[in-house]
Write a protein that holds these residues in place. Structure first.
Motif, PDB file in Angstrom:
ATOM      1  N   GLU A  74      37.209  37.227  38.963  1.00  0.00           N
ATOM      2  CA  GLU A  74      35.783  37.198  38.649  1.00  0.00           C
ATOM      3  C   GLU A  74      35.528  37.591  37.200  1.00  0.00           C
ATOM      4  O   GLU A  74      34.719  36.963  36.501  1.00  0.00           O
ATOM      5  N   LYS A  75      36.249  38.603  36.708  1.00  0.00           N
ATOM      6  CA  LYS A  75      36.086  39.035  35.315  1.00  0.00           C
ATOM      7  C   LYS A  75      36.538  37.940  34.345  1.00  0.00           C
ATOM      8  O   LYS A  75      35.900  37.705  33.316  1.00  0.00           O
ATOM      9  N   LEU A  76      37.645  37.281  34.665  1.00  0.00           N
ATOM     10  CA  LEU A  76      38.139  36.202  33.819  1.00  0.00           C
ATOM     11  C   LEU A  76      37.141  35.052  33.779  1.00  0.00           C
ATOM     12  O   LEU A  76      36.831  34.515  32.701  1.00  0.00           O
ATOM     13  N   GLU A  77      36.639  34.662  34.925  1.00  0.00           N
ATOM     14  CA  GLU A  77      35.694  33.541  34.982  1.00  0.00           C
ATOM     15  C   GLU A  77      34.373  33.875  34.301  1.00  0.00           C
ATOM     16  O   GLU A  77      33.768  33.011  33.662  1.00  0.00           O
TER      17      GLU A  77
ATOM     18  N   ALA B  82      32.680  28.359  35.961  1.00  0.00           N
ATOM     19  CA  ALA B  82      34.121  28.403  35.712  1.00  0.00           C
ATOM     20  C   ALA B  82      34.904  28.703  36.985  1.00  0.00           C
ATOM     21  O   ALA B  82      34.426  29.394  37.887  1.00  0.00           O
ATOM     22  N   LEU B  83      36.113  28.163  37.042  1.00  0.00           N
ATOM     23  CA  LEU B  83      37.036  28.452  38.128  1.00  0.00           C
ATOM     24  C   LEU B  83      38.438  28.577  37.552  1.00  0.00           C
ATOM     25  O   LEU B  83      38.911  27.683  36.833  1.00  0.00           O
TER      26      LEU B  83
ATOM     27  N   GLY C  74      48.486  29.140  34.792  1.00  0.00           N
ATOM     28  CA  GLY C  74      47.055  29.349  34.913  1.00  0.00           C
ATOM     29  C   GLY C  74      46.264  28.256  34.221  1.00  0.00           C
ATOM     30  O   GLY C  74      46.737  27.612  33.276  1.00  0.00           O
ATOM     31  N   ALA C  75      45.074  28.021  34.706  1.00  0.00           N
ATOM     32  CA  ALA C  75      44.174  27.027  34.138  1.00  0.00           C
ATOM     33  C   ALA C  75      42.744  27.495  34.337  1.00  0.00           C
ATOM     34  O   ALA C  75      42.454  28.295  35.229  1.00  0.00           O
ATOM     35  N   LEU C  76      41.866  27.008  33.491  1.00  0.00           N
ATOM     36  CA  LEU C  76      40.436  27.283  33.620  1.00  0.00           C
ATOM     37  C   LEU C  76      39.690  25.963  33.677  1.00  0.00           C
ATOM     38  O   LEU C  76      39.937  25.061  32.870  1.00  0.00           O
TER      39      LEU C  76
ATOM     40  N   LEU D 109      31.542  23.025  42.608  1.00  0.00           N
ATOM     41  CA  LEU D 109      32.285  24.235  42.254  1.00  0.00           C
ATOM     42  C   LEU D 109      32.417  25.162  43.462  1.00  0.00           C
ATOM     43  O   LEU D 109      33.497  25.728  43.717  1.00  0.00           O
ATOM     44  N   THR D 110      31.348  25.322  44.226  1.00  0.00           N
ATOM     45  CA  THR D 110      31.384  26.186  45.407  1.00  0.00           C
ATOM     46  C   THR D 110      32.384  25.663  46.432  1.00  0.00           C
ATOM     47  O   THR D 110      33.135  26.441  47.041  1.00  0.00           O
TER      48      THR D 110
END
Length: 423
Positions: free
Chosen positions: A54-57, A67-68, A204-206, A215-216
């Motif tokens: 969550e912090k990264l996104e 973002a995911l 990893g990817a964003l 997204l959900t």
């Protein structure tokens, strides 16, 4: 010759190789020792994975909640196709040059991969080919930004929106600054931080997904997947540390020469060590959540990455353009948004140039894992002739941060000598 004598001879050969010519490797791994240590110890550190993600996104989305974080770009693309749930035999249009796993993923979803020819040394979508490729069954357009190029997409985006195509930007090779999250008009933008990418987090990817409903769905699907094992990240740290050591000029030159002795090229020797996924059972490998350590390391890389590294890379590329007089031959390289993850040099004698430069201590290569997307059996006319010829003629020159200007100048002088001798 007995065994002892044979071993002595091989030992002498290796000794000579180790102290012969040093080699400028084609691409350096873009990660420092402190980050590797952080990744290794972070892979075992306690912490709630969901909180770290969550912090990264939040960092990546800048408050837009779009973002995911995923295990890889391929994982993100698979999640996207699952969330879209397109009818079988729907068509996914791809930039004709891409890594082969992307169309394989589409086919695994019972979709039809359709190539769209590209042109120019930035490999941008050819609008005429796009018009020819689109049909009533076309649903998605996947645009790959190759080698750090970021071509103008406006004409392609306008066409895509007119035909209700869901536009996906594959930005795996194009990330160059923390605040760039792709074209806002694209429906999805996918960024990779795999082993050989800029600002690597060893994986990893964003993903930026415009539609919150999609997204959900992607989040819900991903939450049911197993988590990538923490021990694998730790092993990846060791592997990359080993690769960093052998990428030193003198050691890499030794490996190249030893490979020649046993009729192996450097791609055979090192290719598997930087490959993210094996060819077998692709989807199960993709359908994993990123481990807590990967998420931590990726967040650290985004927060601490030195953008001057990319500025120096661009400066080296501009020097190559000037020295080789490519302003008119490859004008797309002058685009100020090109970040040159690799430098694509077009020549009509690629294999001869590669061999010539390797003899003079510059490691170069062609194509890597890129392939031409095959046309559907019922549309053989979509065979991407321009992309095929471009990929065949492109040689990747080293221009990364660590290579000094003097080495760039020497390499360019060698290329000019080669070109003069060939004419």
């Amino acid at each position: 010759m007995n065994i002892e004598e044979d071993n002595l001879v091989h030992g002498y050969i290796i000794f000579q190789f180790m102290y012969d010519k040093e080699m400028w490797i084609r691409l350096r791994l873009d990660i420092g020792w402190r980050d590797l240590c952080y990744g290794f110890f972070g892979s075992f550190a306690p912490g709630k994975r969901e909180t770290v993600q969550e912090k990264l996104e939040d960092l990546w989305s800048e408050g837009q909640n779009d973002a995911l974080a995923c295990l890889s770009v391929r994982s993100g693309f698979d999640l996207l196709l699952q969330a879209l749930a397109l009818p079988e035999r729907s068509e996914v249009l791809f930039s004709a040059i891409t890594i082969r796993d992307m169309p394989r993923i589409a086919k695994a979803h019972n979709l039809v991969a359709v190539p769209v020819d590209v042109c120019g040394s930035d490999y941008h979508i050819d609008i005429d080919s796009l018009q020819q490729a689109v049909t009533s069954k076309s649903r998605i357009l996947v645009i790959a930004h190759l080698f750090g190029a970021r071509p103008d997409m406006q004409e392609v985006l306008n066409f895509a929106h007119e035909h209700n195509l869901f536009v996906v930007e594959d930005c795996a090779e194009a990330w160059c600054e923390p605040d760039w999250r792709g074209n806002e008009q694209a429906d999805a933008s996918l960024f990779s931080f795999g082993t050989i990418k800029t600002a690597t987090a060893l994986g990893g990817a964003l993903c930026r997904i415009k539609d919150l409903t999609i997204l959900t769905r992607m989040r819900d699907i991903q939450s049911q997947e197993p988590v990538y094992p923490a021990r694998k990240l730790a092993l990846d740290c060791f592997k990359v540390a080993f690769l960093k050591i052998i990428s030193m000029r003198i050691l890499f030159g030794a490996i190249v020469k030893i490979g020649k002795r046993f009729r192996k090229n450097v791609n055979d020797i090192l290719g598997g060590m930087t490959r993210g996924f094996s060819d077998d059972s692709l989807l199960p490998q993709l359908r994993q959540q990123p481990t807590t350590g990967t998420l931590r390391l990726l967040k650290r890389r985004l927060e601490t990455y030195d953008s001057q590294r990319i500025a120096r890379r661009i400066k080296h590329a501009q020097l190559i353009v000037a020295k080789l007089g490519l302003e008119n031959l490859q004008p797309e390289l002058l685009n100020n948004q090109h970040s040159f993850w690799l430098f694509p040099y077009i020549t009509d004698r690629p294999e001869a140039l590669i061999n010539f430069l390797r003899k003079h201590s510059f490691d170069t290569t062609q194509r890597g894992r890129l392939e031409i997307v095959s046309p559907p059996p019922d549309h053989p006319e979509l065979n991407s002739p321009t992309a095929t010829e471009l990929l065949k003629q492109t040689v990747f020159l080293p221009c990364y941060t660590e290579i000094p200007g003097a080495a760039i100048n020497r390499m360019c002088a060698l290329i000019l000598d080669f070109t003069t001798d060939s004419s």
